[in-house]
Design a protein around this motif. Structure first.
Motif, PDB file in Angstrom:
ATOM      1  N   TYR A  85       0.836  -1.194   0.000  1.00  0.00           N
ATOM      2  CA  TYR A  85       0.000   0.000   0.000  1.00  0.00           C
ATOM      3  C   TYR A  85       0.868   1.241   0.000  1.00  0.00           C
ATOM      4  CZ  TYR A  85       0.898   0.274   5.046  1.00  0.00           C
ATOM      5  OH  TYR A  85       1.496   0.348   6.267  1.00  0.00           O
ATOM      6  N   ASP A  86       0.297   2.314  -0.511  1.00  0.00           N
ATOM      7  CA  ASP A  86       0.935   3.628  -0.433  1.00  0.00           C
ATOM      8  C   ASP A  86       0.323   4.378   0.742  1.00  0.00           C
ATOM      9  OD1 ASP A  86       2.492   3.187  -2.661  1.00  0.00           O
ATOM     10  OD2 ASP A  86       1.004   4.013  -4.047  1.00  0.00           O
ATOM     11  N   TRP A  87       1.172   4.895   1.584  1.00  0.00           N
ATOM     12  CA  TRP A  87       0.745   5.605   2.789  1.00  0.00           C
ATOM     13  C   TRP A  87       0.072   6.916   2.425  1.00  0.00           C
ATOM     14  CZ3 TRP A  87       0.496   4.473   7.828  1.00  0.00           C
ATOM     15  CH2 TRP A  87       0.369   5.540   8.733  1.00  0.00           C
ATOM     16  N   ARG A  88      -1.134   7.108   2.936  1.00  0.00           N
ATOM     17  CA  ARG A  88      -1.851   8.381   2.767  1.00  0.00           C
ATOM     18  C   ARG A  88      -2.021   8.985   4.140  1.00  0.00           C
ATOM     19  NH1 ARG A  88      -4.252   8.394  -2.455  1.00  0.00           N
ATOM     20  NH2 ARG A  88      -2.562   7.525  -3.667  1.00  0.00           N
ATOM     21  N   HIS A  89      -1.574  10.200   4.318  1.00  0.00           N
ATOM     22  CA  HIS A  89      -1.647  10.785   5.651  1.00  0.00           C
ATOM     23  C   HIS A  89      -2.607  11.960   5.755  1.00  0.00           C
ATOM     24  CE1 HIS A  89       1.352  13.338   3.770  1.00  0.00           C
ATOM     25  NE2 HIS A  89       2.055  12.266   3.535  1.00  0.00           N
ATOM     26  N   GLY A  90      -3.348  12.224   4.692  1.00  0.00           N
ATOM     27  CA  GLY A  90      -4.352  13.278   4.779  1.00  0.00           C
ATOM     28  C   GLY A  90      -5.502  12.864   5.683  1.00  0.00           C
ATOM     29  N   VAL A  91      -6.167  13.837   6.292  1.00  0.00           N
ATOM     30  CA  VAL A  91      -7.295  13.545   7.183  1.00  0.00           C
ATOM     31  C   VAL A  91      -8.398  12.856   6.386  1.00  0.00           C
ATOM     32  CG1 VAL A  91      -9.085  14.558   8.658  1.00  0.00           C
ATOM     33  CG2 VAL A  91      -6.749  15.499   8.678  1.00  0.00           C
ATOM     34  N   GLY A  92      -8.870  11.724   6.883  1.00  0.00           N
ATOM     35  CA  GLY A  92      -9.959  11.017   6.237  1.00  0.00           C
ATOM     36  C   GLY A  92      -9.541  10.198   5.022  1.00  0.00           C
ATOM     37  N   GLU A  93      -8.299  10.268   4.659  1.00  0.00           N
ATOM     38  CA  GLU A  93      -7.837   9.484   3.505  1.00  0.00           C
ATOM     39  C   GLU A  93      -7.420   8.099   3.982  1.00  0.00           C
ATOM     40  OE1 GLU A  93      -5.649  11.512  -0.077  1.00  0.00           O
ATOM     41  OE2 GLU A  93      -4.772  12.180   1.801  1.00  0.00           O
ATOM     42  N   SER A  94      -7.795   7.079   3.222  1.00  0.00           N
ATOM     43  CA  SER A  94      -7.298   5.755   3.558  1.00  0.00           C
ATOM     44  C   SER A  94      -6.099   5.473   2.655  1.00  0.00           C
ATOM     45  CB  SER A  94      -8.389   4.699   3.360  1.00  0.00           C
ATOM     46  OG  SER A  94      -8.809   4.701   2.026  1.00  0.00           O
ATOM     47  N   HIS A  95      -5.303   4.511   3.063  1.00  0.00           N
ATOM     48  CA  HIS A  95      -4.135   4.163   2.261  1.00  0.00           C
ATOM     49  C   HIS A  95      -4.586   3.603   0.919  1.00  0.00           C
ATOM     50  CE1 HIS A  95      -2.143   4.960   5.909  1.00  0.00           C
ATOM     51  NE2 HIS A  95      -2.388   3.809   6.483  1.00  0.00           N
ATOM     52  N   LEU A  96      -3.695   3.661  -0.053  1.00  0.00           N
ATOM     53  CA  LEU A  96      -3.996   3.134  -1.374  1.00  0.00           C
ATOM     54  C   LEU A  96      -3.438   1.712  -1.454  1.00  0.00           C
ATOM     55  CD1 LEU A  96      -5.222   4.020  -4.101  1.00  0.00           C
ATOM     56  CD2 LEU A  96      -2.886   4.557  -4.817  1.00  0.00           C
ATOM     57  N   TYR A  97      -4.349   0.724  -1.396  1.00  0.00           N
ATOM     58  CA  TYR A  97      -3.930  -0.678  -1.357  1.00  0.00           C
ATOM     59  C   TYR A  97      -3.856  -1.247  -2.764  1.00  0.00           C
ATOM     60  CZ  TYR A  97      -5.128  -0.200   3.555  1.00  0.00           C
ATOM     61  OH  TYR A  97      -5.183   0.216   4.850  1.00  0.00           O
ATOM     62  N   TYR A  98      -2.893  -2.132  -2.989  1.00  0.00           N
ATOM     63  CA  TYR A  98      -2.781  -2.731  -4.318  1.00  0.00           C
ATOM     64  C   TYR A  98      -2.030  -4.064  -4.279  1.00  0.00           C
ATOM     65  CZ  TYR A  98       1.832  -0.513  -4.009  1.00  0.00           C
ATOM     66  OH  TYR A  98       3.058  -0.113  -3.580  1.00  0.00           O
ATOM     67  N   PHE A  99      -2.296  -4.866  -5.298  1.00  0.00           N
ATOM     68  CA  PHE A  99      -1.466  -6.033  -5.583  1.00  0.00           C
ATOM     69  C   PHE A  99      -0.324  -5.566  -6.461  1.00  0.00           C
ATOM     70  CE2 PHE A  99      -5.054  -9.132  -4.926  1.00  0.00           C
ATOM     71  CZ  PHE A  99      -4.378  -9.979  -4.077  1.00  0.00           C
TER      72      PHE A  99
END
Ligand SMILES: [Zn+2]
Length: 126
Positions: A85-99
């Protein structure tokens, strides 16, 4: 405290710590650790030493019982999918998960639930 589990370390009772000393006054003995949660070896051992003791005593039997590897496995594009996953640190943002296919470098999106589901995979071979 009804669901206490014993450490499975075969030598656990031989190590001297205050929390292993149990029993009625005058009849205390050093005992296998017993806890509601054990944090080593999938919740079976009280510490690394007990986990290592178990493996030293039973590891070879366990490998033989569950199936010893007798030939090399091969990493191919069919079994090279890993989750990341790519770390997302914005408020309310979830991480970007991927294969990610580590051979072809192809990426495919994943939901957080799929990411956390250890049975969910794209891999089709060993
Ligand atoms: Zn132990």
């Amino acid at each position: 405290m009804s669901d206490l589990k014993y450490c499975q370390g075969p030598e656990c009772h031989t190590y001297f710590t205050q929390d292993r000393v149990k029993g009625p006054q005058g009849h205390k003995t050093n005992q296998t650790r017993r806890r509601s949660s054990l944090y080593y070896g999938n919740g079976n051992f009280c510490d690394m030493r007990c986990q290592n003791d178990w493996f030293r005593q039973y590891g070879t039997q366990a490998v033989n019982y569950f199936g010893r590897l007798t030939e090399a496995k091969h990493l191919t594009e069919h079994n090279a999918w890993t989750k990341d996953y790519d770390w997302r640190h914005g408020v309310g943002e979830s991480h970007l998960y991927y294969f990610l296919n580590t051979i072809t470098k192809e990426r495919r999106p994943l939901t957080e639930a799929q990411y956390n589901d250890s049975n969910y995979t794209l891999n089709t071979g060993e």
